[in-house]
Design a protein around this motif. Structure first.
Motif, PDB file in Angstrom:
ATOM      1  N   ARG A  32       0.733  -1.329   0.212  1.00  0.00           N
ATOM      2  CA  ARG A  32      -0.475  -0.346  -0.201  1.00  0.00           C
ATOM      3  C   ARG A  32       0.706   1.244   0.170  1.00  0.00           C
ATOM      4  O   ARG A  32       2.468   1.467   0.363  1.00  0.00           O
ATOM      5  N   LEU A  33       0.727   2.397  -0.753  1.00  0.00           N
ATOM      6  CA  LEU A  33       0.730   3.392  -0.438  1.00  0.00           C
ATOM      7  C   LEU A  33       0.845   4.063   1.072  1.00  0.00           C
ATOM      8  O   LEU A  33       0.659   3.985   1.504  1.00  0.00           O
ATOM      9  N   ASP A  34       1.692   4.410   1.739  1.00  0.00           N
ATOM     10  CA  ASP A  34       1.695   5.378   2.681  1.00  0.00           C
ATOM     11  C   ASP A  34       0.837   7.052   2.371  1.00  0.00           C
ATOM     12  O   ASP A  34       1.292   7.333   1.578  1.00  0.00           O
ATOM     13  N   ASN A  35       0.086   6.674   3.594  1.00  0.00           N
ATOM     14  CA  ASN A  35      -1.057   7.517   4.023  1.00  0.00           C
ATOM     15  C   ASN A  35      -0.543   8.663   4.631  1.00  0.00           C
ATOM     16  O   ASN A  35      -1.895   9.552   4.841  1.00  0.00           O
ATOM     17  N   TRP A  36       0.506   8.660   5.024  1.00  0.00           N
ATOM     18  CA  TRP A  36       0.399   9.896   6.261  1.00  0.00           C
ATOM     19  C   TRP A  36       0.129  10.900   6.112  1.00  0.00           C
ATOM     20  O   TRP A  36       0.374  12.067   7.139  1.00  0.00           O
ATOM     21  N   ALA A  37       0.412  11.633   5.286  1.00  0.00           N
ATOM     22  CA  ALA A  37       1.063  12.708   4.522  1.00  0.00           C
ATOM     23  C   ALA A  37      -0.999  13.328   4.516  1.00  0.00           C
ATOM     24  O   ALA A  37      -0.817  14.458   4.809  1.00  0.00           O
ATOM     25  N   PHE A  38      -1.707  13.041   4.391  1.00  0.00           N
ATOM     26  CA  PHE A  38      -2.922  13.353   4.698  1.00  0.00           C
ATOM     27  C   PHE A  38      -3.334  13.200   6.333  1.00  0.00           C
ATOM     28  O   PHE A  38      -2.949  11.787   7.082  1.00  0.00           O
ATOM     29  N   GLU A  39      -3.669  14.262   6.659  1.00  0.00           N
ATOM     30  CA  GLU A  39      -3.042  13.862   8.847  1.00  0.00           C
ATOM     31  C   GLU A  39      -3.893  13.048   9.405  1.00  0.00           C
ATOM     32  O   GLU A  39      -3.654  12.778  10.159  1.00  0.00           O
ATOM     33  N   HIS A  50       4.644  -0.728  -7.125  1.00  0.00           N
ATOM     34  CA  HIS A  50       5.334  -0.257  -8.316  1.00  0.00           C
ATOM     35  C   HIS A  50       5.917  -1.370  -9.193  1.00  0.00           C
ATOM     36  O   HIS A  50       6.084  -1.295 -10.444  1.00  0.00           O
ATOM     37  N   ASP A  51       6.021  -2.992  -8.642  1.00  0.00           N
ATOM     38  CA  ASP A  51       7.012  -3.612  -9.318  1.00  0.00           C
ATOM     39  C   ASP A  51       5.569  -3.576 -10.830  1.00  0.00           C
ATOM     40  O   ASP A  51       6.243  -3.520 -12.374  1.00  0.00           O
ATOM     41  N   ASP A  58      12.922   0.615 -20.994  1.00  0.00           N
ATOM     42  CA  ASP A  58      13.579   2.062 -20.262  1.00  0.00           C
ATOM     43  C   ASP A  58      12.874   2.976 -19.200  1.00  0.00           C
ATOM     44  O   ASP A  58      13.884   4.089 -18.675  1.00  0.00           O
ATOM     45  N   ASP A  59      12.476   1.991 -18.337  1.00  0.00           N
ATOM     46  CA  ASP A  59      11.737   2.143 -16.544  1.00  0.00           C
ATOM     47  C   ASP A  59      11.455   4.022 -16.832  1.00  0.00           C
ATOM     48  O   ASP A  59      12.268   4.010 -15.557  1.00  0.00           O
ATOM     49  N   ASP A  60      10.276   4.224 -17.380  1.00  0.00           N
ATOM     50  CA  ASP A  60      10.561   5.925 -16.926  1.00  0.00           C
ATOM     51  C   ASP A  60       9.930   5.839 -16.381  1.00  0.00           C
ATOM     52  O   ASP A  60       8.363   6.094 -15.833  1.00  0.00           O
ATOM     53  N   CYS A  61      10.792   6.348 -14.198  1.00  0.00           N
ATOM     54  CA  CYS A  61      10.132   7.002 -13.216  1.00  0.00           C
ATOM     55  C   CYS A  61       9.110   7.885 -14.149  1.00  0.00           C
ATOM     56  O   CYS A  61       8.599   8.057 -12.380  1.00  0.00           O
ATOM     57  N   SER A  62       9.531   9.196 -14.578  1.00  0.00           N
ATOM     58  CA  SER A  62       9.061   9.945 -14.651  1.00  0.00           C
ATOM     59  C   SER A  62       7.792  10.104 -14.868  1.00  0.00           C
ATOM     60  O   SER A  62       6.594  11.037 -14.830  1.00  0.00           O
ATOM     61  N   ILE A  63       7.248   9.351 -15.368  1.00  0.00           N
ATOM     62  CA  ILE A  63       5.826   9.122 -15.491  1.00  0.00           C
ATOM     63  C   ILE A  63       5.133   9.887 -14.506  1.00  0.00           C
ATOM     64  O   ILE A  63       4.250  10.388 -14.688  1.00  0.00           O
TER      65      ILE A  63
END
Ligand code: HEC
Ligand code: HEC
Ligand code: HEC
Ligand code: HEC
Length: 129
Positions: A32-39, A50-51, A58-63
């Motif tokens: 899961r994504l960590d949702n700590w930023a939402f107080e 991620h996988d 070319d593993d385009d991370c900037s998408i």
């Protein structure tokens, strides 16, 4: 005949119970994504691997980990050392366009819509813990 029918139902019930138990247990192990930023998050953190999202060789991370300069997307530069919340604030602010929740939903859901792949319903991303 009736006997087979009843044992058929019993089998379905056993399988259903087994499946529920399995998937309840299994959902603890989803990435899961960590949702700590939402107080105070209102939903369980979204499921994300991620996988499963590295599409091209070319593993385009900037998408997703993009860099903008003067409002323009900078190709071939990526920002994976930053959290989304470093740039997208919780509340709309004059200096950063899209608030965090909208930014996540736009990035994730729009791509799933466009590609006709991946979840688009609330409960499919915010799977119960
Ligand atoms: C494609 C996946 C996806 C779908 C579909 C989706 N979300 Fe989200 N949502 C996210 C991600 C990613 C975040 C930010 C990280 C997190 O919360 O895990 C987020 C954040 C949120 C937040 C802010 C954090 C919180 O828990 O308070 C809320 C509220 C929310 N979503 C509600 C919804 C609702 C309601 C729907 C359906 C209308 C929905 N989401 C559909 C992926 C999704
Ligand atoms: C489909 C979108 C997407 C793609 C493609 C993607 N990432 Fe991510 N990545 C995310 C999200 C969302 C987060 C969570 C960001 C946050 O918490 O603010 C993240 C977090 C990270 C983190 C922080 C540590 C962690 O795992 O939580 C690193 C490092 C990272 N990504 C590296 C990469 C690299 C390297 C690539 C390319 C090979 C890549 N990512 C491709 C969406 C993506
Ligand atoms: C280094 C700063 C930075 C990081 C990190 C960052 N963004 Fe952005 N993002 C921007 C800027 C600047 C814009 C353009 C202004 C705007 O629309 O907010 C933008 C635009 C967007 C847009 C709108 C794109 C469009 O087509 O209109 C979405 C969606 C988005 N970001 C989602 C995310 C998500 C999700 C993450 C984390 C994986 C993330 N951003 C990480 C700075 C960042
Ligand atoms: C650039 C397009 C794109 C973006 C951006 C994207 N996805 Fe996906 N997602 C896909 C595709 C394509 C699939 C189907 C992959 C497959 O079936 O192998 C998928 C599948 C999924 C699935 C189903 C399980 C799996 O991993 O196959 C989940 C959950 C998911 N995405 C969550 C997210 C979340 C959360 C985000 C935002 C942080 C996100 N996705 C951003 C394209 C995208």
């Amino acid at each position: 005949m009736r006997k087979y029918f009843i044992s058929g139902i019993a089998l379905v019930l056993v399988l259903a119970a087994g499946w529920t138990a399995f998937s309840d247990q299994d959902s603890q192990y989803l990435e899961r994504l960590d949702n700590w930023a939402f107080e105070s998050p209102r939903r369980p953190g979204a499921v994300f691997s991620h996988d499963d999202h590295i599409f091209d060789l070319d593993d385009d991370c900037s998408i997703c980990h993009h860099v903008y300069e003067d409002g323009e997307l900078v190709p071939d530069e990526s920002s994976e050392d930053y959290y989304c919340s470093d740039c997208h604030s919780l509340k709309p602010a004059p200096d950063n366009g899209m608030p965090l929740e909208a930014a996540y939903h736009k990035l994730c859901r729009d791509c799933h819509f466009d590609r006709g792949q991946g979840p688009v319903l609330c409960g499919e991303c915010h799977i119960k813990e």
